[in-house]
Design a protein around this motif. Structure first.
Motif, short mmCIF file in Angstrom:
data_model
loop_
_atom_site.label_atom_id
_atom_site.label_comp_id
_atom_site.label_asym_id
_atom_site.label_seq_id
_atom_site.Cartn_x
_atom_site.Cartn_y
_atom_site.Cartn_z
N ASP A 24 1.64 13.51 26.87
CA ASP A 24 0.90 12.73 25.63
C ASP A 24 0.10 11.55 25.92
O ASP A 24 -0.96 11.36 25.36
CB ASP A 24 2.12 11.86 24.83
CG ASP A 24 3.09 13.34 24.03
OD1 ASP A 24 2.05 14.32 23.79
OD2 ASP A 24 4.06 13.23 23.59
N ARG A 37 6.70 15.94 29.16
CA ARG A 37 6.00 15.76 27.75
C ARG A 37 5.55 14.41 27.54
O ARG A 37 4.44 14.19 26.94
CB ARG A 37 7.12 16.15 26.94
CG ARG A 37 7.27 17.45 26.59
CD ARG A 37 8.18 17.84 25.23
NE ARG A 37 9.51 17.37 25.59
CZ ARG A 37 10.43 18.33 25.95
NH1 ARG A 37 10.02 19.70 26.11
NH2 ARG A 37 11.57 17.94 26.31
N ARG A 78 -2.76 21.22 25.77
CA ARG A 78 -1.37 20.60 26.00
C ARG A 78 -0.66 21.35 26.99
O ARG A 78 -0.31 21.03 28.07
CB ARG A 78 -0.71 20.44 24.83
CG ARG A 78 0.77 19.74 24.83
CD ARG A 78 1.57 19.98 23.54
NE ARG A 78 1.26 19.02 22.70
CZ ARG A 78 1.29 17.80 23.04
NH1 ARG A 78 2.19 17.09 23.72
NH2 ARG A 78 1.05 17.07 21.71
N GLU A 79 -0.65 22.84 26.75
CA GLU A 79 0.05 23.76 27.69
C GLU A 79 -0.62 23.49 29.07
O GLU A 79 0.07 23.90 30.11
CB GLU A 79 -0.34 25.13 27.05
CG GLU A 79 0.52 25.53 25.99
CD GLU A 79 0.07 26.93 25.18
OE1 GLU A 79 0.71 27.05 24.07
OE2 GLU A 79 -1.09 27.13 25.47
N ASN A 102 -3.87 26.32 25.68
CA ASN A 102 -4.46 25.40 24.82
C ASN A 102 -4.43 24.08 25.76
O ASN A 102 -3.71 24.14 27.03
CB ASN A 102 -3.82 25.22 23.56
CG ASN A 102 -2.36 24.59 23.69
OD1 ASN A 102 -1.95 23.89 24.48
ND2 ASN A 102 -1.57 25.09 22.64
N LYS A 156 -7.02 17.58 20.18
CA LYS A 156 -7.72 18.84 20.77
C LYS A 156 -6.49 19.61 21.18
O LYS A 156 -6.38 20.42 22.04
CB LYS A 156 -8.66 18.76 21.72
CG LYS A 156 -10.15 18.15 21.28
CD LYS A 156 -10.79 19.09 20.34
CE LYS A 156 -11.96 18.71 19.55
NZ LYS A 156 -12.65 19.62 18.75
N ALA A 157 -5.41 18.78 21.07
CA ALA A 157 -4.15 19.33 22.12
C ALA A 157 -3.92 20.73 21.85
O ALA A 157 -3.25 21.39 22.89
CB ALA A 157 -2.88 18.45 21.46
N THR A 158 -4.18 21.29 20.63
CA THR A 158 -3.67 22.77 20.47
C THR A 158 -4.83 23.54 20.41
O THR A 158 -4.67 24.97 19.92
CB THR A 158 -2.90 22.73 19.19
OG1 THR A 158 -3.79 22.52 18.15
CG2 THR A 158 -1.57 22.13 19.25
N THR A 159 -6.10 22.93 21.09
CA THR A 159 -7.18 23.80 21.04
C THR A 159 -7.12 24.71 22.51
O THR A 159 -6.91 24.13 23.52
CB THR A 159 -8.48 23.05 21.16
OG1 THR A 159 -8.47 22.24 19.85
CG2 THR A 159 -9.79 24.01 21.11
#
Ligand SMILES: Nc1ncnc2c1ncn2[C@@H]1O[C@H](COP(=O)(O)OP(=O)(O)O)[C@@H](O)[C@H]1O
Ligand SMILES: [Mg+2]
Length: 309
Positions: free
Chosen positions: A119, A115, A97-98, A95, A130-133
Protein backbone atom coordinates in the motif's frame (compact mmCIF):
# COMPACT_ATOMS: atom_id res chain seq x y z
CA UNK A 1 30.33 10.46 11.36
CA UNK A 2 32.81 8.69 9.12
CA UNK A 3 31.82 7.95 5.55
CA UNK A 4 30.55 4.44 4.99
CA UNK A 5 31.61 2.60 1.87
CA UNK A 6 28.61 0.99 0.16
CA UNK A 7 30.34 -0.13 -3.02
CA UNK A 8 34.02 -0.58 -3.63
CA UNK A 9 35.39 -1.87 -6.93
CA UNK A 10 39.10 -2.29 -7.67
CA UNK A 11 40.19 -3.38 -11.11
CA UNK A 12 36.84 -5.04 -11.75
CA UNK A 13 36.49 -6.76 -15.11
CA UNK A 14 33.79 -8.66 -16.94
CA UNK A 15 34.40 -10.78 -20.00
CA UNK A 16 31.98 -12.77 -22.12
CA UNK A 17 34.29 -15.08 -23.99
CA UNK A 18 36.32 -12.81 -26.24
CA UNK A 19 34.21 -9.74 -25.44
CA UNK A 20 35.66 -7.56 -22.68
CA UNK A 21 32.59 -5.67 -21.52
CA UNK A 22 34.26 -4.12 -18.43
CA UNK A 23 38.01 -3.56 -18.55
CA UNK A 24 39.12 -2.80 -15.03
CA UNK A 25 37.09 -0.18 -13.21
CA UNK A 26 37.71 1.47 -9.84
CA UNK A 27 34.69 2.94 -8.06
CA UNK A 28 33.79 3.89 -4.49
CA UNK A 29 30.27 4.87 -3.45
CA UNK A 30 29.50 6.26 0.02
CA UNK A 31 26.27 5.84 1.96
CA UNK A 32 23.61 8.35 0.88
CA UNK A 33 25.29 9.25 -2.38
CA UNK A 34 23.59 9.32 -5.75
CA UNK A 35 26.25 7.88 -8.01
CA UNK A 36 26.00 7.65 -11.78
CA UNK A 37 27.53 5.75 -14.67
CA UNK A 38 27.16 7.90 -17.78
CA UNK A 39 28.01 6.33 -21.10
CA UNK A 40 26.70 5.34 -24.52
CA UNK A 41 25.28 1.97 -25.54
CA UNK A 42 27.85 -0.77 -25.19
CA UNK A 43 29.97 1.11 -22.63
CA UNK A 44 29.60 -1.75 -20.14
CA UNK A 45 27.08 -0.11 -17.81
CA UNK A 46 24.63 -3.01 -17.56
CA UNK A 47 27.44 -5.53 -17.13
CA UNK A 48 28.72 -3.41 -14.24
CA UNK A 49 25.25 -3.09 -12.69
CA UNK A 50 24.73 -6.85 -12.82
CA UNK A 51 27.99 -7.41 -10.97
CA UNK A 52 27.06 -4.77 -8.39
CA UNK A 53 23.65 -6.43 -8.06
CA UNK A 54 25.41 -9.70 -7.14
CA UNK A 55 23.77 -11.62 -9.98
CA UNK A 56 26.80 -11.82 -12.29
CA UNK A 57 30.25 -12.84 -11.02
CA UNK A 58 33.26 -10.60 -11.63
CA UNK A 59 35.79 -11.99 -14.12
CA UNK A 60 38.66 -10.30 -12.28
CA UNK A 61 39.31 -7.66 -9.64
CA UNK A 62 37.84 -7.03 -6.22
CA UNK A 63 34.25 -6.02 -5.60
CA UNK A 64 32.66 -5.32 -2.23
CA UNK A 65 29.00 -4.48 -1.75
CA UNK A 66 28.04 -3.30 1.75
CA UNK A 67 31.47 -4.58 2.71
CA UNK A 68 30.51 -8.07 1.56
CA UNK A 69 31.92 -10.25 -1.20
CA UNK A 70 29.30 -11.12 -3.84
CA UNK A 71 31.11 -14.41 -4.56
CA UNK A 72 30.32 -15.70 -1.07
CA UNK A 73 27.65 -13.40 0.38
CA UNK A 74 25.26 -13.09 -2.58
CA UNK A 75 22.07 -13.86 -0.65
CA UNK A 76 22.78 -11.33 2.12
CA UNK A 77 23.70 -8.66 -0.43
CA UNK A 78 20.59 -9.31 -2.51
CA UNK A 79 18.43 -9.07 0.60
CA UNK A 80 19.77 -5.59 1.35
CA UNK A 81 19.74 -4.02 -2.11
CA UNK A 82 17.03 -3.16 -4.64
CA UNK A 83 17.52 -3.68 -8.33
CA UNK A 84 15.69 -2.04 -11.19
CA UNK A 85 17.02 -3.71 -14.36
CA UNK A 86 17.22 -2.06 -17.77
CA UNK A 87 14.37 -4.17 -19.17
CA UNK A 88 11.18 -4.41 -17.11
CA UNK A 89 10.86 -7.92 -15.72
CA UNK A 90 7.35 -7.53 -14.35
CA UNK A 91 4.84 -10.33 -14.52
CA UNK A 92 2.69 -8.94 -17.30
CA UNK A 93 -0.27 -11.21 -16.58
CA UNK A 94 -0.58 -10.10 -12.96
CA UNK A 95 -1.98 -6.79 -11.84
CA UNK A 96 0.03 -4.02 -10.21
CA UNK A 97 -0.70 -4.99 -6.61
CA UNK A 98 -0.05 -8.69 -7.28
CA UNK A 99 3.35 -7.92 -8.78
CA UNK A 100 4.41 -6.15 -5.61
CA UNK A 101 2.85 -8.74 -3.33
CA UNK A 102 4.45 -11.74 -5.02
CA UNK A 103 7.84 -10.06 -4.91
CA UNK A 104 7.48 -9.21 -1.22
CA UNK A 105 6.56 -12.80 -0.39
CA UNK A 106 9.56 -13.93 -2.39
CA UNK A 107 11.69 -12.00 0.11
CA UNK A 108 10.08 -14.06 2.84
CA UNK A 109 8.21 -11.16 4.42
CA UNK A 110 5.07 -11.99 6.41
CA UNK A 111 1.75 -11.42 4.59
CA UNK A 112 0.62 -8.54 6.83
CA UNK A 113 3.93 -6.78 6.45
CA UNK A 114 3.88 -7.23 2.67
CA UNK A 115 0.35 -5.85 2.44
CA UNK A 116 1.33 -2.76 4.41
CA UNK A 117 4.43 -2.18 2.29
CA UNK A 118 2.51 -2.72 -0.94
CA UNK A 119 0.00 0.00 0.00
CA UNK A 120 2.81 2.35 0.93
CA UNK A 121 4.70 1.68 -2.30
CA UNK A 122 1.60 2.03 -4.47
CA UNK A 123 1.21 5.48 -2.97
CA UNK A 124 4.88 6.31 -3.45
CA UNK A 125 4.83 5.20 -7.09
CA UNK A 126 1.52 7.04 -7.69
CA UNK A 127 -0.09 3.78 -8.73
CA UNK A 128 -2.79 3.43 -6.06
CA UNK A 129 -5.52 3.98 -8.64
CA UNK A 130 -3.94 1.38 -10.92
CA UNK A 131 -3.62 -1.28 -8.21
CA UNK A 132 -5.91 -3.75 -9.96
CA UNK A 133 -4.78 -2.97 -13.52
CA UNK A 134 -3.00 -5.77 -15.34
CA UNK A 135 0.61 -4.79 -16.08
CA UNK A 136 0.14 -5.27 -19.83
CA UNK A 137 -2.24 -2.30 -19.81
CA UNK A 138 0.12 0.17 -18.11
CA UNK A 139 2.03 2.93 -19.90
CA UNK A 140 5.82 2.71 -20.12
CA UNK A 141 6.21 5.27 -17.33
CA UNK A 142 3.86 3.36 -15.03
CA UNK A 143 5.70 0.10 -15.65
CA UNK A 144 8.98 1.79 -14.73
CA UNK A 145 7.43 3.21 -11.56
CA UNK A 146 6.10 -0.23 -10.69
CA UNK A 147 9.53 -1.77 -11.26
CA UNK A 148 11.03 0.87 -8.96
CA UNK A 149 8.33 0.24 -6.35
CA UNK A 150 8.99 -3.49 -6.56
CA UNK A 151 12.71 -2.95 -6.04
CA UNK A 152 11.89 -1.08 -2.81
CA UNK A 153 9.77 -3.83 -1.21
CA UNK A 154 12.66 -5.04 0.98
CA UNK A 155 13.53 -1.45 2.08
CA UNK A 156 16.95 -1.62 0.44
CA UNK A 157 19.97 0.36 1.59
CA UNK A 158 21.18 0.62 -1.99
CA UNK A 159 18.93 1.06 -4.99
CA UNK A 160 20.49 0.13 -8.33
CA UNK A 161 18.79 1.52 -11.43
CA UNK A 162 19.90 0.61 -14.94
CA UNK A 163 18.69 3.33 -17.33
CA UNK A 164 15.61 4.20 -15.27
CA UNK A 165 14.01 6.50 -17.86
CA UNK A 166 15.24 5.23 -21.21
CA UNK A 167 12.45 5.25 -23.77
CA UNK A 168 10.07 7.36 -21.69
CA UNK A 169 8.57 10.68 -22.73
CA UNK A 170 9.77 13.86 -20.95
CA UNK A 171 6.82 14.06 -18.58
CA UNK A 172 7.15 10.44 -17.48
CA UNK A 173 10.87 10.97 -16.96
CA UNK A 174 10.26 13.95 -14.69
CA UNK A 175 7.87 11.97 -12.50
CA UNK A 176 10.56 9.31 -12.04
CA UNK A 177 13.25 11.89 -11.33
CA UNK A 178 11.01 13.33 -8.62
CA UNK A 179 10.50 9.90 -7.01
CA UNK A 180 14.22 9.11 -7.11
CA UNK A 181 15.01 12.48 -5.58
CA UNK A 182 12.68 11.65 -2.69
CA UNK A 183 14.42 8.34 -2.11
CA UNK A 184 17.74 10.12 -2.03
CA UNK A 185 16.38 12.52 0.55
CA UNK A 186 15.31 9.53 2.64
CA UNK A 187 18.94 8.44 2.68
CA UNK A 188 18.80 5.61 0.14
CA UNK A 189 22.08 5.22 -1.73
CA UNK A 190 21.32 5.44 -5.45
CA UNK A 191 23.44 3.92 -8.17
CA UNK A 192 22.19 4.55 -11.65
CA UNK A 193 23.28 4.29 -15.23
CA UNK A 194 22.15 6.54 -18.01
CA UNK A 195 23.09 7.74 -21.45
CA UNK A 196 21.14 10.96 -20.86
CA UNK A 197 23.40 13.79 -19.80
CA UNK A 198 20.47 15.71 -18.32
CA UNK A 199 19.52 12.74 -16.15
CA UNK A 200 23.08 12.48 -14.85
CA UNK A 201 23.14 16.21 -14.13
CA UNK A 202 19.77 16.16 -12.39
CA UNK A 203 20.19 13.10 -10.23
CA UNK A 204 23.79 12.38 -9.39
CA UNK A 205 26.14 13.88 -6.83
CA UNK A 206 29.05 12.18 -8.46
CA UNK A 207 29.48 10.16 -11.61
CA UNK A 208 31.91 8.36 -13.81
CA UNK A 209 31.99 8.75 -17.56
CA UNK A 210 32.21 5.26 -18.97
CA UNK A 211 33.27 4.32 -22.47
CA UNK A 212 34.29 0.99 -23.99
CA UNK A 213 34.50 -0.77 -20.65
CA UNK A 214 36.67 1.86 -19.01
CA UNK A 215 36.18 4.91 -16.83
CA UNK A 216 37.24 8.02 -18.71
CA UNK A 217 36.66 10.54 -15.91
CA UNK A 218 35.08 10.93 -12.49
CA UNK A 219 33.65 13.89 -10.62
CA UNK A 220 30.55 15.88 -9.79
CA UNK A 221 28.50 17.03 -12.81
CA UNK A 222 29.69 20.61 -12.36
CA UNK A 223 33.24 19.60 -11.56
CA UNK A 224 33.48 17.54 -14.74
CA UNK A 225 32.13 20.39 -16.83
CA UNK A 226 34.64 22.78 -15.26
CA UNK A 227 37.48 20.35 -15.79
CA UNK A 228 36.74 19.26 -19.34
CA UNK A 229 34.78 22.06 -20.94
CA UNK A 230 34.52 25.83 -21.14
CA UNK A 231 31.60 27.58 -19.49
CA UNK A 232 29.72 28.23 -22.73
CA UNK A 233 29.28 26.70 -26.15
CA UNK A 234 28.27 28.46 -29.36
CA UNK A 235 26.52 26.06 -31.72
CA UNK A 236 26.61 27.20 -35.33
CA UNK A 237 24.75 25.47 -38.13
CA UNK A 238 25.81 26.12 -41.70
CA UNK A 239 24.84 24.40 -44.94
CA UNK A 240 25.28 20.64 -45.22
CA UNK A 241 28.88 19.64 -45.88
CA UNK A 242 30.39 23.06 -45.05
CA UNK A 243 31.30 22.53 -41.42
CA UNK A 244 34.72 20.98 -41.83
CA UNK A 245 36.00 23.80 -44.04
CA UNK A 246 34.40 26.57 -41.99
CA UNK A 247 35.92 25.22 -38.80
CA UNK A 248 39.36 26.13 -40.14
CA UNK A 249 38.27 29.73 -40.72
CA UNK A 250 37.05 30.27 -37.15
CA UNK A 251 39.17 27.90 -35.08
CA UNK A 252 41.20 30.72 -33.48
CA UNK A 253 38.05 32.40 -32.15
CA UNK A 254 37.39 29.70 -29.55
CA UNK A 255 39.38 27.64 -27.10
CA UNK A 256 38.29 24.53 -28.94
CA UNK A 257 36.11 23.67 -31.92
CA UNK A 258 34.30 20.39 -32.50
CA UNK A 259 32.89 19.53 -35.91
CA UNK A 260 29.69 17.52 -35.90
CA UNK A 261 27.93 16.47 -39.13
CA UNK A 262 25.25 19.15 -38.72
CA UNK A 263 26.99 21.92 -36.72
CA UNK A 264 30.10 23.46 -35.26
CA UNK A 265 30.55 23.56 -31.51
CA UNK A 266 32.74 26.44 -30.42
CA UNK A 267 33.93 26.28 -26.81
CA UNK A 268 34.63 29.51 -24.99
CA UNK A 269 33.75 31.25 -21.73
CA UNK A 270 31.90 33.92 -23.69
CA UNK A 271 29.78 32.39 -26.45
CA UNK A 272 28.26 35.69 -27.65
CA UNK A 273 31.65 37.18 -28.45
CA UNK A 274 32.52 34.05 -30.44
CA UNK A 275 29.34 34.50 -32.47
CA UNK A 276 30.19 38.19 -33.01
CA UNK A 277 33.66 37.18 -34.19
CA UNK A 278 32.20 34.71 -36.68
CA UNK A 279 29.95 37.41 -38.13
CA UNK A 280 32.90 39.84 -38.38
CA UNK A 281 34.53 37.34 -40.72
CA UNK A 282 31.58 37.64 -43.06
CA UNK A 283 30.16 34.24 -42.15
CA UNK A 284 26.44 33.89 -41.51
CA UNK A 285 25.30 30.67 -39.86
CA UNK A 286 21.79 29.44 -40.66
CA UNK A 287 21.18 28.82 -36.97
CA UNK A 288 23.06 30.13 -33.93
CA UNK A 289 22.64 29.01 -30.33
CA UNK A 290 24.70 29.97 -27.29
CA UNK A 291 24.27 27.65 -24.32
CA UNK A 292 26.00 26.54 -21.15
CA UNK A 293 28.25 23.51 -21.40
CA UNK A 294 26.80 20.13 -20.36
CA UNK A 295 28.04 16.63 -19.63
CA UNK A 296 27.47 15.88 -23.32
CA UNK A 297 30.31 18.31 -24.04
CA UNK A 298 32.45 16.54 -21.46
CA UNK A 299 31.78 13.22 -23.16
CA UNK A 300 32.56 14.64 -26.59
CA UNK A 301 35.83 16.07 -25.29
CA UNK A 302 36.83 12.78 -23.65
CA UNK A 303 35.85 10.40 -26.43
CA UNK A 304 35.40 12.42 -29.62
CA UNK A 305 31.88 11.02 -29.89
CA UNK A 306 28.38 11.96 -28.82
CA UNK A 307 26.47 10.05 -26.14
CA UNK A 308 23.44 9.24 -28.25
CA UNK A 309 24.03 8.56 -31.91
N1 LIG B 1 25.67 -11.77 -21.92
C1 LIG B 1 26.51 -11.24 -22.82
N2 LIG B 1 27.18 -12.01 -23.70
C2 LIG B 1 28.04 -11.49 -24.59
N3 LIG B 1 28.31 -10.17 -24.70
C3 LIG B 1 27.68 -9.33 -23.86
C4 LIG B 1 26.74 -9.81 -22.88
N4 LIG B 1 26.29 -8.75 -22.17
C5 LIG B 1 26.89 -7.67 -22.69
N5 LIG B 1 27.72 -8.01 -23.70
C6 LIG B 1 28.57 -7.10 -24.49
O1 LIG B 1 29.32 -6.32 -23.58
C7 LIG B 1 29.42 -4.97 -24.03
C8 LIG B 1 28.85 -4.05 -22.97
O2 LIG B 1 27.45 -4.27 -22.88
P1 LIG B 1 26.56 -3.64 -21.73
O3 LIG B 1 27.17 -3.92 -20.42
O4 LIG B 1 25.16 -4.10 -21.94
O5 LIG B 1 26.70 -2.08 -22.04
P2 LIG B 1 25.69 -0.88 -21.79
O6 LIG B 1 24.74 -1.28 -20.73
O7 LIG B 1 26.56 0.27 -21.40
O8 LIG B 1 24.99 -0.63 -23.10
C9 LIG B 1 28.68 -4.90 -25.35
O9 LIG B 1 29.63 -5.07 -26.38
C10 LIG B 1 27.74 -6.09 -25.29
O10 LIG B 1 27.46 -6.57 -26.57
MG1 LIG C 1 22.72 -1.23 -20.64
Amino acid sequence: MSAELMISARGVRKSFGEVEAVRGIDVSVQRGEAFGFLGPNGAGKSSTMRMISAVSPVSAGELRILGLDPATDGPEIRARIGVCPQEDTLDTELNVRENLYVYGRYFGLPRREVRARVDELLEFAQLTEKATTVVDHLSGGMKRRLTIARSLINRPEILILDEPTTGLDPQARHVIWDRLFRLKQQGVTLILTTHYMDEAEQLTDRLVVMDKGRIAAEGSPLGLIEQFSTREVAELRFGVGQHEALAEQVRDLAKRVEVLPDRLLMYSDDGESVVAGVHERGLTPLVTLVRRATLEDVFLRLTGRTLVD
